[in-house]
Motif scaffolding. Structure first.
Motif, PDB file in Angstrom:
ATOM      1  N   PHE A 125     -12.362 -53.318  16.526  1.00  0.00           N
ATOM      2  CA  PHE A 125     -13.567 -52.643  16.459  1.00  0.00           C
ATOM      3  C   PHE A 125     -13.836 -51.676  17.702  1.00  0.00           C
ATOM      4  CE2 PHE A 125     -14.177 -57.138  17.209  1.00  0.00           C
ATOM      5  CZ  PHE A 125     -15.015 -57.500  16.177  1.00  0.00           C
ATOM      6  N   ASP A 126     -12.205 -50.632  16.819  1.00  0.00           N
ATOM      7  CA  ASP A 126     -11.986 -49.112  17.625  1.00  0.00           C
ATOM      8  C   ASP A 126     -13.696 -48.422  17.219  1.00  0.00           C
ATOM      9  OD1 ASP A 126     -11.515 -49.227  14.658  1.00  0.00           O
ATOM     10  OD2 ASP A 126     -10.671 -47.140  14.636  1.00  0.00           O
ATOM     11  N   GLU A 127     -13.206 -46.945  18.495  1.00  0.00           N
ATOM     12  CA  GLU A 127     -14.677 -46.176  18.383  1.00  0.00           C
ATOM     13  C   GLU A 127     -15.964 -47.136  18.065  1.00  0.00           C
ATOM     14  OE1 GLU A 127     -13.970 -43.611  15.293  1.00  0.00           O
ATOM     15  OE2 GLU A 127     -12.033 -42.790  15.438  1.00  0.00           O
ATOM     16  N   ASP A 128     -15.615 -48.564  19.058  1.00  0.00           N
ATOM     17  CA  ASP A 128     -16.887 -49.061  19.009  1.00  0.00           C
ATOM     18  C   ASP A 128     -17.576 -49.494  17.847  1.00  0.00           C
ATOM     19  OD1 ASP A 128     -18.725 -50.547  20.741  1.00  0.00           O
ATOM     20  OD2 ASP A 128     -19.992 -49.212  21.001  1.00  0.00           O
ATOM     21  N   ILE A 129     -17.163 -49.318  16.260  1.00  0.00           N
ATOM     22  CA  ILE A 129     -17.838 -49.719  15.481  1.00  0.00           C
ATOM     23  C   ILE A 129     -18.267 -51.226  15.382  1.00  0.00           C
ATOM     24  CG2 ILE A 129     -17.906 -49.292  13.498  1.00  0.00           C
ATOM     25  CD1 ILE A 129     -16.775 -46.592  13.686  1.00  0.00           C
ATOM     26  N   ILE A 130     -19.165 -51.355  15.077  1.00  0.00           N
ATOM     27  CA  ILE A 130     -19.177 -53.243  15.146  1.00  0.00           C
ATOM     28  C   ILE A 130     -19.866 -53.553  13.699  1.00  0.00           C
ATOM     29  CG2 ILE A 130     -20.011 -55.592  16.233  1.00  0.00           C
ATOM     30  CD1 ILE A 130     -19.867 -54.798  18.524  1.00  0.00           C
ATOM     31  N   THR A 131     -19.020 -54.043  12.281  1.00  0.00           N
ATOM     32  CA  THR A 131     -19.906 -54.272  11.860  1.00  0.00           C
ATOM     33  C   THR A 131     -19.393 -56.296  11.780  1.00  0.00           C
ATOM     34  OG1 THR A 131     -17.922 -53.992  10.354  1.00  0.00           O
ATOM     35  CG2 THR A 131     -19.037 -52.339  10.471  1.00  0.00           C
ATOM     36  N   ALA A 132     -20.773 -56.536  10.131  1.00  0.00           N
ATOM     37  CA  ALA A 132     -20.229 -58.125   9.864  1.00  0.00           C
ATOM     38  C   ALA A 132     -18.867 -58.026   9.242  1.00  0.00           C
ATOM     39  CB  ALA A 132     -21.052 -58.222   9.175  1.00  0.00           C
ATOM     40  N   GLU A 133     -18.377 -57.548   8.734  1.00  0.00           N
ATOM     41  CA  GLU A 133     -16.701 -57.508   7.751  1.00  0.00           C
ATOM     42  C   GLU A 133     -15.821 -57.352   8.951  1.00  0.00           C
ATOM     43  OE1 GLU A 133     -13.833 -55.111   5.271  1.00  0.00           O
ATOM     44  OE2 GLU A 133     -16.002 -53.860   5.319  1.00  0.00           O
TER      45      GLU A 133
ATOM     46  N   LEU B  54     -25.496 -64.198  19.648  1.00  0.00           N
ATOM     47  CA  LEU B  54     -25.143 -62.611  20.409  1.00  0.00           C
ATOM     48  C   LEU B  54     -23.747 -62.230  19.621  1.00  0.00           C
ATOM     49  CD1 LEU B  54     -24.284 -61.140  22.984  1.00  0.00           C
ATOM     50  CD2 LEU B  54     -22.064 -62.783  23.353  1.00  0.00           C
ATOM     51  N   ARG B  55     -23.068 -62.991  18.212  1.00  0.00           N
ATOM     52  CA  ARG B  55     -22.759 -61.952  17.152  1.00  0.00           C
ATOM     53  C   ARG B  55     -23.684 -61.411  16.297  1.00  0.00           C
ATOM     54  NH1 ARG B  55     -19.393 -65.376  12.508  1.00  0.00           N
ATOM     55  NH2 ARG B  55     -18.684 -63.795  11.465  1.00  0.00           N
ATOM     56  N   GLY B  56     -24.468 -61.933  16.082  1.00  0.00           N
ATOM     57  CA  GLY B  56     -25.745 -61.177  15.258  1.00  0.00           C
ATOM     58  C   GLY B  56     -26.891 -59.508  15.940  1.00  0.00           C
ATOM     59  N   GLU B  57     -26.821 -60.639  17.278  1.00  0.00           N
ATOM     60  CA  GLU B  57     -26.871 -58.896  17.864  1.00  0.00           C
ATOM     61  C   GLU B  57     -26.260 -57.789  17.727  1.00  0.00           C
ATOM     62  OE1 GLU B  57     -30.071 -58.567  19.404  1.00  0.00           O
ATOM     63  OE2 GLU B  57     -31.204 -59.904  18.255  1.00  0.00           O
ATOM     64  N   LEU B  58     -24.829 -58.118  18.429  1.00  0.00           N
ATOM     65  CA  LEU B  58     -23.863 -56.800  18.107  1.00  0.00           C
ATOM     66  C   LEU B  58     -24.128 -55.822  16.528  1.00  0.00           C
ATOM     67  CD1 LEU B  58     -21.030 -58.669  20.376  1.00  0.00           C
ATOM     68  CD2 LEU B  58     -22.873 -56.169  21.093  1.00  0.00           C
TER      69      LEU B  58
ATOM     70  N   CYS C  57     -26.422 -51.820  22.052  1.00  0.00           N
ATOM     71  CA  CYS C  57     -26.870 -52.845  21.811  1.00  0.00           C
ATOM     72  C   CYS C  57     -27.477 -53.436  23.578  1.00  0.00           C
ATOM     73  CB  CYS C  57     -25.778 -53.792  22.127  1.00  0.00           C
ATOM     74  SG  CYS C  57     -26.537 -55.491  21.256  1.00  0.00           S
ATOM     75  N   GLN C  58     -28.799 -53.380  23.124  1.00  0.00           N
ATOM     76  CA  GLN C  58     -29.969 -53.628  24.086  1.00  0.00           C
ATOM     77  C   GLN C  58     -30.010 -55.028  24.162  1.00  0.00           C
ATOM     78  OE1 GLN C  58     -30.647 -51.068  26.219  1.00  0.00           O
ATOM     79  NE2 GLN C  58     -29.679 -49.961  24.908  1.00  0.00           N
ATOM     80  N   ILE C  59     -29.245 -55.595  25.442  1.00  0.00           N
ATOM     81  CA  ILE C  59     -28.826 -56.816  25.448  1.00  0.00           C
ATOM     82  C   ILE C  59     -29.639 -57.540  27.047  1.00  0.00           C
ATOM     83  CG2 ILE C  59     -27.901 -59.381  24.853  1.00  0.00           C
ATOM     84  CD1 ILE C  59     -26.258 -58.383  23.027  1.00  0.00           C
ATOM     85  N   ASN C  60     -30.603 -57.727  27.039  1.00  0.00           N
ATOM     86  CA  ASN C  60     -30.494 -58.383  28.793  1.00  0.00           C
ATOM     87  C   ASN C  60     -29.157 -58.963  29.176  1.00  0.00           C
ATOM     88  OD1 ASN C  60     -33.181 -58.199  28.225  1.00  0.00           O
ATOM     89  ND2 ASN C  60     -33.922 -60.297  28.282  1.00  0.00           N
ATOM     90  N   GLY C  61     -29.532 -58.597  30.738  1.00  0.00           N
ATOM     91  CA  GLY C  61     -27.540 -58.686  31.701  1.00  0.00           C
ATOM     92  C   GLY C  61     -26.528 -58.448  30.772  1.00  0.00           C
TER      93      GLY C  61
ATOM     94  N   GLY D 176     -14.179 -57.917  21.158  1.00  0.00           N
ATOM     95  CA  GLY D 176     -13.210 -58.562  21.081  1.00  0.00           C
ATOM     96  C   GLY D 176     -12.912 -60.201  21.707  1.00  0.00           C
ATOM     97  N   GLY D 177     -13.563 -60.155  22.658  1.00  0.00           N
ATOM     98  CA  GLY D 177     -13.771 -61.046  23.436  1.00  0.00           C
ATOM     99  C   GLY D 177     -14.453 -62.709  22.912  1.00  0.00           C
ATOM    100  N   LEU D 178     -15.801 -62.152  22.271  1.00  0.00           N
ATOM    101  CA  LEU D 178     -16.569 -62.805  21.475  1.00  0.00           C
ATOM    102  C   LEU D 178     -15.642 -63.501  20.281  1.00  0.00           C
ATOM    103  CD1 LEU D 178     -19.070 -63.806  21.030  1.00  0.00           C
ATOM    104  CD2 LEU D 178     -20.604 -61.911  20.206  1.00  0.00           C
ATOM    105  N   ALA D 179     -15.424 -62.461  19.205  1.00  0.00           N
ATOM    106  CA  ALA D 179     -14.169 -62.869  18.178  1.00  0.00           C
ATOM    107  C   ALA D 179     -13.250 -64.087  18.359  1.00  0.00           C
ATOM    108  CB  ALA D 179     -13.235 -61.656  17.546  1.00  0.00           C
ATOM    109  N   VAL D 180     -12.554 -64.020  20.053  1.00  0.00           N
ATOM    110  CA  VAL D 180     -11.709 -64.725  20.566  1.00  0.00           C
ATOM    111  C   VAL D 180     -12.833 -66.204  20.476  1.00  0.00           C
ATOM    112  CG1 VAL D 180      -9.860 -65.658  21.981  1.00  0.00           C
ATOM    113  CG2 VAL D 180     -10.023 -63.285  21.709  1.00  0.00           C
TER     114      VAL D 180
END
Length: 501
Positions: A175-183, A243-247, A256-260, A271-275
């Motif tokens: 997820f370099d440069e903070d780019i998050i895609t499904a792929e 959470l994955r879907g929101e990211l 990402c606008q998620i409460n908390g 990266g932590g979510l993927a693990v």
């Protein structure tokens, strides 16, 4: 625990790949009472350059943080302070330079621990935070550069695993440069599953009743699921997928606008979510409870154990002796004489005032010096050194194993001065004195005589030694006399003069 220790403060510092954590606590009636906590996001792992070296910015950020930590622990006894470095400091090419500077900044030495030892301490911390139970547990901890998995029951672990994936390393890689895609997320999860797969069979065969997650990443994700009503307090696969879907929908953690969602967690969340998702999928976890304890709490309890005669390192030495079929009677005789020589020499050589327990190091080296014979008598000192430096031995830091290996390599034969040069000051010189004592004890007991002679060690100056044996012992042990004559020539190469009578 005795009442006299109940007001003593203990401090544990975890120099993680993502953040530095400190806990200050006191022991009260067998319970840990936290009096202070401090955490800073240093992001050491993000500061590794293409050559595996900490860049100047990360190097300095770490030192600045430790200087602040030092202010909080300056009045705590040294024996009550434990500081450990984990994945990034295990692997950084300039880790040695950082440790030297960090010791000055903090005022305490830093232990580098293996992934296995990190896992053991994590489990110890988590177990002490749970109610007494006979349940079998799976404990997981996501760090910046590694993730640990432990199976255990009560305070005892049955299996320890450390893997090379963490929230920082996975974020940097996928997820370099903070780019998050499904792929990208799919590729990151697949990579994590591949890393975990060799351990899946062992973990699932041992099994568990309850899964627990420790560390900031897991606690942060658990809090996000709770605050957004995606779970009821524990972590579930459904909650992780939401959470994955929101990211993915936001396209980046920053947007990402998620409460908390706290700002300091955004850079490593993907990266932590993927693990975590990969772990749930690969191990077929239904839900995971969240532990408030982790590595630093384990460090405090391990320190308490060392101070009150429950040192896990002693168990590791016994296990190694049994595994390598060491002649324990011979090892005990060598250790007894080595301890006697130490007690006569430590004042002149100033061997008591050290952050490492030199008497214990000498004792362990004496008890393990022949472990390499199980491989081959030829070059067995080399085998002994290699075994101890490479083995996973619960309780031992990498530095302690390195020091034991240097002593074992030099316990007989040619004195290899270069081996000591790899140690940090003052151990590169102090350990030479310990090794001389070990060599003398080994020589004296070469005949494997069950009787231990009384030996008086006279140190006429720092490098001039004289051994005096009782009752003309040398006359009745001509081989020992010849051995000491040979030894005198050997240690002369290290700058020592040995005489005896």
């Amino acid at each position: 625990m005795t009442d006299s220790h109940e007001n003593d403060l203990y401090a544990a510092i975890d120099l993680g790949s993502n953040s530095f954590h400190m806990i200050v606590a006191r022991e009260v009636h067998g319970q840990l009472q936290v009096v202070d906590k401090h955490k800073e996001m240093v992001r050491l792992r993000s500061g590794l350059d293409e050559n595996g070296r900490l860049n100047e910015q990360a190097f300095q950020a770490g030192l600045d943080c430790l200087t602040r930590f030092g202010q909080l622990i300056k009045n705590i006894p040294s024996a009550n302070v434990r500081v450990v470095g984990t994945n990034t400091l295990r692997n950084a090419q300039n880790s040695r330079q950082f440790l030297i500077a960090a010791r000055k900044a903090l005022g305490h030495h830093i232990e580098i621990i293996s992934g296995q030892e990190e896992a053991r301490l994590i489990y110890l911390g988590v177990a002490h935070g749970l109610a007494k139970s006979e349940e079998q547990r799976l404990v997981m901890d996501i760090g910046g550069g590694s993730t640990e998995y432990i199976i255990g029951r009560g305070f005892s672990n049955e299996h320890l695993t450390s893997t090379e994936m963490g929230c920082v390393s996975m974020t940097q890689c996928f997820f370099d440069e903070d780019i998050i895609t499904a792929e990208r997320m799919n590729r990151a999860i697949a990579s994590c599953r591949q890393i975990l797969r060799p351990h899946r069979k062992t973990l699932t065969q041992l099994g568990w009743d309850t899964a627990y997650g420790a560390s900031g990443t897991i606690k942060s994700i658990g809090q996000l699921l709770l605050e957004n009503a995606w779970s009821d307090g524990c972590i579930t696969q459904d909650g992780l997928q939401q959470l994955r879907g929101e990211l993915i929908k936001a396209g980046s953690a920053q947007n990402c606008q998620i409460n908390g969602l706290k700002d300091d967690r955004r850079p490593v969340l993907a990266g932590g979510l993927a693990v975590l998702i990969a772990t749930f999928e690969e191990l077929k976890i239904q839900q995971m409870q969240i532990s408030s304890n982790a590595l630093r709490e384990g460090l405090v309890f391990d320190t308490l154990g060392r101070l009150f005669a429950e040192d896990s390192r002693e168990s590791s030495v016994r296990a190694m002796q049994q595994w390598m079929r060491v002649d324990q009677s011979q090892a005990s005789m060598v250790a007894k004489t080595a301890r006697s020589l130490f007690n006569q020499a430590h004042n002149i050589w100033q061997l008591r005032d050290s952050e490492y327990d030199y008497p214990k190091l000498l004792n362990w080296a004496s008890e393990l010096h022949e472990c390499g014979i199980a491989i081959s008598y030829k070059r067995y000192r080399h085998h002994s050194a290699y075994l101890i430096e490479q083995a996973d031995m619960a309780g031992f830091t990498n530095q302690e194993k390195q020091m034991l290996a240097v002593m074992m390599l030099n316990h007989r034969g040619k004195f290899v001065q270069e081996a000591f040069d790899s140690l940090l000051e003052p151990h590169n010189t102090k350990l030479i004195f310990l090794t001389i004592l070990l060599r003398l004890a080994v020589r004296i007991h070469r005949g494997r005589d069950p009787e231990c002679p009384e030996v008086l060690l006279v140190i006429e100056n720092e490098h001039q030694l004289h051994l005096r044996f009782e009752d003309d012992w040398l006359k009745s042990h001509p081989l020992s006399q010849l051995d000491l004559e040979i030894e005198a020539k050997r240690i002369e190469a290290a700058g020592f003069k040995l005489t005896f009578e």
